[in-house]
Design a protein around this motif. Structure first.
Motif, PDB file in Angstrom:
ATOM      1  N   LYS A  58       0.846  -1.192   0.000  1.00  0.00           N
ATOM      2  CA  LYS A  58       0.000   0.000   0.000  1.00  0.00           C
ATOM      3  C   LYS A  58       0.884   1.245   0.000  1.00  0.00           C
ATOM      4  O   LYS A  58       2.031   1.200   0.440  1.00  0.00           O
ATOM      5  N   PHE A  59       0.319   2.350  -0.441  1.00  0.00           N
ATOM      6  CA  PHE A  59       1.036   3.617  -0.434  1.00  0.00           C
ATOM      7  C   PHE A  59       1.487   3.925   0.985  1.00  0.00           C
ATOM      8  O   PHE A  59       0.711   3.852   1.928  1.00  0.00           O
ATOM      9  N   GLY A  60       2.774   4.230   1.141  1.00  0.00           N
ATOM     10  CA  GLY A  60       3.326   4.537   2.454  1.00  0.00           C
ATOM     11  C   GLY A  60       3.974   3.347   3.141  1.00  0.00           C
ATOM     12  O   GLY A  60       4.647   3.517   4.153  1.00  0.00           O
ATOM     13  N   ASP A  61       3.750   2.129   2.632  1.00  0.00           N
ATOM     14  CA  ASP A  61       4.394   0.953   3.214  1.00  0.00           C
ATOM     15  C   ASP A  61       5.908   1.044   3.036  1.00  0.00           C
ATOM     16  O   ASP A  61       6.400   1.594   2.048  1.00  0.00           O
TER      17      ASP A  61
END
Length: 72
Positions: A58-61
């Motif tokens: 996911k975005f930010g992982d």
């Protein structure tokens, strides 16, 4: 040049390059760097996007990448 001048006929299997497919082991993907593009500073791996998507990032992982050379 004639065929006789080229040399003897080579066997059908001249070169065999071992190929290791990328694998997903739990939450780890293991693959190889198949191309090292020194001119532009890129590396190309044998990890297909379909395998990477199985991790469902996911975005930010945060992803942890380890590159080994000669098992070190």
């Amino acid at each position: 040049i004639s065929f006789e001048q080229v040399g003897p006929l080579l066997p059908k299997k001249v070169v065999s390059i071992p190929y290791q497919h990328a694998v997903l082991e739990g939450k780890k993907i293991k693959g190889n760097i198949s191309i090292l593009d020194i001119q532009y500073g890129n590396i190309w791996t044998n990890i297909p996007d379909s395998l990477f998507k199985k991790l469902d990032p996911k975005f930010g992982d945060m992803l942890h990448v380890i590159i080994y050379h000669n098992n070190k």
